[in-house]
Design a protein around this motif. Structure first.
Motif, PDB file in Angstrom:
ATOM      1  N   ALA A  38      45.644  41.518  20.817  1.00  0.00           N
ATOM      2  CA  ALA A  38      46.892  41.722  21.552  1.00  0.00           C
ATOM      3  C   ALA A  38      47.226  40.555  22.461  1.00  0.00           C
ATOM      4  O   ALA A  38      48.313  40.505  23.035  1.00  0.00           O
ATOM      5  CB  ALA A  38      46.806  43.004  22.374  1.00  0.00           C
ATOM      6  N   ALA A  39      46.308  39.601  22.593  1.00  0.00           N
ATOM      7  CA  ALA A  39      46.463  38.507  23.558  1.00  0.00           C
ATOM      8  C   ALA A  39      47.171  37.296  22.976  1.00  0.00           C
ATOM      9  O   ALA A  39      47.068  36.195  23.527  1.00  0.00           O
ATOM     10  CB  ALA A  39      45.093  38.096  24.102  1.00  0.00           C
ATOM     11  N   THR A  40      47.912  37.473  21.905  1.00  0.00           N
ATOM     12  CA  THR A  40      48.564  36.336  21.263  1.00  0.00           C
ATOM     13  C   THR A  40      49.627  35.702  22.154  1.00  0.00           C
ATOM     14  O   THR A  40      49.989  34.541  21.950  1.00  0.00           O
ATOM     15  CB  THR A  40      49.196  36.763  19.932  1.00  0.00           C
ATOM     16  OG1 THR A  40      50.038  37.913  20.157  1.00  0.00           O
ATOM     17  CG2 THR A  40      48.131  37.110  18.907  1.00  0.00           C
ATOM     18  N   ASP A  41      50.143  36.443  23.138  1.00  0.00           N
ATOM     19  CA  ASP A  41      51.122  35.861  24.059  1.00  0.00           C
ATOM     20  C   ASP A  41      50.500  35.480  25.398  1.00  0.00           C
ATOM     21  O   ASP A  41      51.207  35.085  26.329  1.00  0.00           O
ATOM     22  CB  ASP A  41      52.290  36.819  24.279  1.00  0.00           C
ATOM     23  CG  ASP A  41      51.863  38.154  24.879  1.00  0.00           C
ATOM     24  OD1 ASP A  41      50.644  38.438  24.877  1.00  0.00           O
ATOM     25  OD2 ASP A  41      52.741  38.902  25.345  1.00  0.00           O
ATOM     26  N   ALA A  42      49.174  35.587  25.518  1.00  0.00           N
ATOM     27  CA  ALA A  42      48.497  35.167  26.749  1.00  0.00           C
ATOM     28  C   ALA A  42      48.542  33.644  26.857  1.00  0.00           C
ATOM     29  O   ALA A  42      48.504  32.930  25.854  1.00  0.00           O
ATOM     30  CB  ALA A  42      47.050  35.643  26.752  1.00  0.00           C
ATOM     31  N   ARG A  43      48.624  33.152  28.075  1.00  0.00           N
ATOM     32  CA  ARG A  43      48.584  31.712  28.313  1.00  0.00           C
ATOM     33  C   ARG A  43      47.154  31.212  28.483  1.00  0.00           C
ATOM     34  O   ARG A  43      46.872  30.033  28.278  1.00  0.00           O
ATOM     35  CB  ARG A  43      49.417  31.362  29.542  1.00  0.00           C
ATOM     36  CG  ARG A  43      50.926  31.506  29.312  1.00  0.00           C
ATOM     37  CD  ARG A  43      51.702  31.233  30.582  1.00  0.00           C
ATOM     38  NE  ARG A  43      53.129  31.237  30.331  1.00  0.00           N
ATOM     39  CZ  ARG A  43      53.838  30.151  30.015  1.00  0.00           C
ATOM     40  NH1 ARG A  43      53.225  28.978  29.921  1.00  0.00           N
ATOM     41  NH2 ARG A  43      55.129  30.232  29.801  1.00  0.00           N
ATOM     42  N   ALA A  44      46.267  32.117  28.877  1.00  0.00           N
ATOM     43  CA  ALA A  44      44.850  31.787  29.017  1.00  0.00           C
ATOM     44  C   ALA A  44      44.064  33.091  29.060  1.00  0.00           C
ATOM     45  O   ALA A  44      44.596  34.130  29.466  1.00  0.00           O
ATOM     46  CB  ALA A  44      44.591  30.968  30.277  1.00  0.00           C
ATOM     47  N   LEU A  45      42.803  33.027  28.647  1.00  0.00           N
ATOM     48  CA  LEU A  45      41.951  34.207  28.656  1.00  0.00           C
ATOM     49  C   LEU A  45      40.587  33.832  29.210  1.00  0.00           C
ATOM     50  O   LEU A  45      39.989  32.837  28.781  1.00  0.00           O
ATOM     51  CB  LEU A  45      41.827  34.800  27.250  1.00  0.00           C
ATOM     52  CG  LEU A  45      41.032  36.101  27.124  1.00  0.00           C
ATOM     53  CD1 LEU A  45      41.652  37.012  26.074  1.00  0.00           C
ATOM     54  CD2 LEU A  45      39.565  35.826  26.751  1.00  0.00           C
ATOM     55  N   ILE A  46      40.121  34.609  30.175  1.00  0.00           N
ATOM     56  CA  ILE A  46      38.790  34.443  30.752  1.00  0.00           C
ATOM     57  C   ILE A  46      37.945  35.647  30.355  1.00  0.00           C
ATOM     58  O   ILE A  46      38.380  36.795  30.502  1.00  0.00           O
ATOM     59  CB  ILE A  46      38.847  34.327  32.285  1.00  0.00           C
ATOM     60  CG1 ILE A  46      39.603  33.059  32.706  1.00  0.00           C
ATOM     61  CG2 ILE A  46      37.436  34.322  32.884  1.00  0.00           C
ATOM     62  CD1 ILE A  46      39.903  32.993  34.181  1.00  0.00           C
ATOM     63  N   LEU A  47      36.755  35.396  29.852  1.00  0.00           N
ATOM     64  CA  LEU A  47      35.819  36.440  29.459  1.00  0.00           C
ATOM     65  C   LEU A  47      34.617  36.373  30.392  1.00  0.00           C
ATOM     66  O   LEU A  47      33.975  35.329  30.506  1.00  0.00           O
ATOM     67  CB  LEU A  47      35.383  36.226  28.011  1.00  0.00           C
ATOM     68  CG  LEU A  47      34.401  37.209  27.393  1.00  0.00           C
ATOM     69  CD1 LEU A  47      34.989  38.610  27.353  1.00  0.00           C
ATOM     70  CD2 LEU A  47      34.026  36.757  25.982  1.00  0.00           C
ATOM     71  N   PRO A  84      45.711  30.984  20.359  1.00  0.00           N
ATOM     72  CA  PRO A  84      46.336  29.682  20.612  1.00  0.00           C
ATOM     73  C   PRO A  84      46.220  29.226  22.061  1.00  0.00           C
ATOM     74  O   PRO A  84      46.578  28.090  22.382  1.00  0.00           O
ATOM     75  CB  PRO A  84      47.807  29.942  20.246  1.00  0.00           C
ATOM     76  CG  PRO A  84      48.017  31.394  20.539  1.00  0.00           C
ATOM     77  CD  PRO A  84      46.708  32.069  20.204  1.00  0.00           C
ATOM     78  N   CYS A  85      45.722  30.092  22.934  1.00  0.00           N
ATOM     79  CA  CYS A  85      45.612  29.747  24.354  1.00  0.00           C
ATOM     80  C   CYS A  85      44.206  29.248  24.682  1.00  0.00           C
ATOM     81  O   CYS A  85      43.290  29.336  23.858  1.00  0.00           O
ATOM     82  CB  CYS A  85      45.947  30.965  25.223  1.00  0.00           C
ATOM     83  SG  CYS A  85      44.779  32.332  25.061  1.00  0.00           S
ATOM     84  N   LEU A  86      44.029  28.722  25.900  1.00  0.00           N
ATOM     85  CA  LEU A  86      42.722  28.257  26.353  1.00  0.00           C
ATOM     86  C   LEU A  86      41.862  29.465  26.719  1.00  0.00           C
ATOM     87  O   LEU A  86      42.289  30.345  27.461  1.00  0.00           O
ATOM     88  CB  LEU A  86      42.882  27.341  27.570  1.00  0.00           C
ATOM     89  CG  LEU A  86      41.612  26.655  28.087  1.00  0.00           C
ATOM     90  CD1 LEU A  86      41.044  25.708  27.035  1.00  0.00           C
ATOM     91  CD2 LEU A  86      41.904  25.900  29.382  1.00  0.00           C
ATOM     92  N   THR A  87      40.638  29.488  26.208  1.00  0.00           N
ATOM     93  CA  THR A  87      39.718  30.591  26.474  1.00  0.00           C
ATOM     94  C   THR A  87      38.482  30.059  27.188  1.00  0.00           C
ATOM     95  O   THR A  87      37.922  29.034  26.793  1.00  0.00           O
ATOM     96  CB  THR A  87      39.308  31.307  25.176  1.00  0.00           C
ATOM     97  OG1 THR A  87      38.761  30.342  24.253  1.00  0.00           O
ATOM     98  CG2 THR A  87      40.516  31.980  24.523  1.00  0.00           C
ATOM     99  N   VAL A  88      38.062  30.773  28.228  1.00  0.00           N
ATOM    100  CA  VAL A  88      36.926  30.349  29.042  1.00  0.00           C
ATOM    101  C   VAL A  88      35.939  31.505  29.167  1.00  0.00           C
ATOM    102  O   VAL A  88      36.316  32.610  29.581  1.00  0.00           O
ATOM    103  CB  VAL A  88      37.368  29.909  30.444  1.00  0.00           C
ATOM    104  CG1 VAL A  88      36.154  29.502  31.289  1.00  0.00           C
ATOM    105  CG2 VAL A  88      38.366  28.760  30.368  1.00  0.00           C
ATOM    106  N   ALA A  89      34.688  31.270  28.823  1.00  0.00           N
ATOM    107  CA  ALA A  89      33.624  32.236  29.072  1.00  0.00           C
ATOM    108  C   ALA A  89      33.016  31.906  30.423  1.00  0.00           C
ATOM    109  O   ALA A  89      32.466  30.816  30.615  1.00  0.00           O
ATOM    110  CB  ALA A  89      32.567  32.170  27.984  1.00  0.00           C
ATOM    111  N   ALA A  90      33.162  32.827  31.378  1.00  0.00           N
ATOM    112  CA  ALA A  90      32.608  32.651  32.718  1.00  0.00           C
ATOM    113  C   ALA A  90      31.357  33.510  32.801  1.00  0.00           C
ATOM    114  O   ALA A  90      31.426  34.722  33.045  1.00  0.00           O
ATOM    115  CB  ALA A  90      33.637  33.059  33.772  1.00  0.00           C
TER     116      ALA A  90
END
Length: 202
Positions: A38-47, A84-90
């Motif tokens: 569902a996150a296809t319109d997210a600008r960035a995602l942090i996990l 397509p957005c930047l994804t970061v594993a924190a």
């Protein structure tokens, strides 16, 4: 047990089962897949995770019932890698077992100094999910990948940083602020440009 926070295009997904070291069940993996798709319109995602462990991998009871070899792990990592957005594993703590897949699929990885990394599939009698060794080897090379997957070594945060498995080590109180700082440009950038750069980097 999966928390989602959305804030102006930033999606923060938190594994929230700290009493069980954020061990993952099939239901949790299915929810993660649903969120990521569902996150296809997210600008960035942090996990990230709650508590002192990012994830112990599969819940033991669920693993014995077949989760260890489920295609859900590969489905999840593929969905993350395809965003397509930047994804970061924190990484708020140790990363173990099948949970490595979702983290390897992220664009960036940051971790607290006490984090450890291990993936003891061979010892447990399982193959890793197909994309995991490939993504790991692309980051740290085949020999170090075998050090983790075949020699069963636990790697410290400092070693992971030196290997290239982790991009930065930050103190616990700075973990999420650092992740947010890393994605800040993406939150204001033209989404087509951001997606285009992501595609060029694949």
């Amino acid at each position: 047990m999966i928390d989602l926070q959305q804030d102006d295009g930033l999606w923060t997904v938190t594994l929230n089962n700290p009493t069980k070291a954020n061990a993952l069940t099939a239901e949790m993996l299915e929810e993660l897949v649903s969120i990521v798709r569902a996150a296809t319109d997210a600008r960035a995602l942090i996990l990230t995770g709650a508590g002192r462990v990012f994830s112990a991998g599969a819940d033991l009871d669920a693993a014995r019932a077949g989760l260890a070899t489920s295609t859900l792990w590969e489905t999840l990592s593929g969905a993350i890698a395809g965003l397509p957005c930047l994804t970061v594993a924190a990484l708020n703590g140790t990363l173990a077992g099948g949970a490595n897949g979702m983290v390897l699929a992220c664009d960036l990885r940051i971790a607290v100094p006490t984090a450890k990394f291990f993936y003891p599939v061979m010892k447990l009698g399982f193959l890793p999910q197909p994309s995991d060794p490939k993504r790991m080897a692309a980051l740290i090379g085949p020999a170090r990948t075998k050090l983790i997957l075949m020699a069963g070594q636990k790697v410290s945060a400092q070693e992971a940083y030196e290997f290239g498995l982790v991009d930065r080590i930050v103190e616990p109180e700075d973990l999420l602020p650092t992740a947010r700082e890393l994605v800040s440009d993406c939150l204001t950038a033209d989404t087509d440009v951001a997606a285009g750069i992501a595609e060029l980097c694949r």
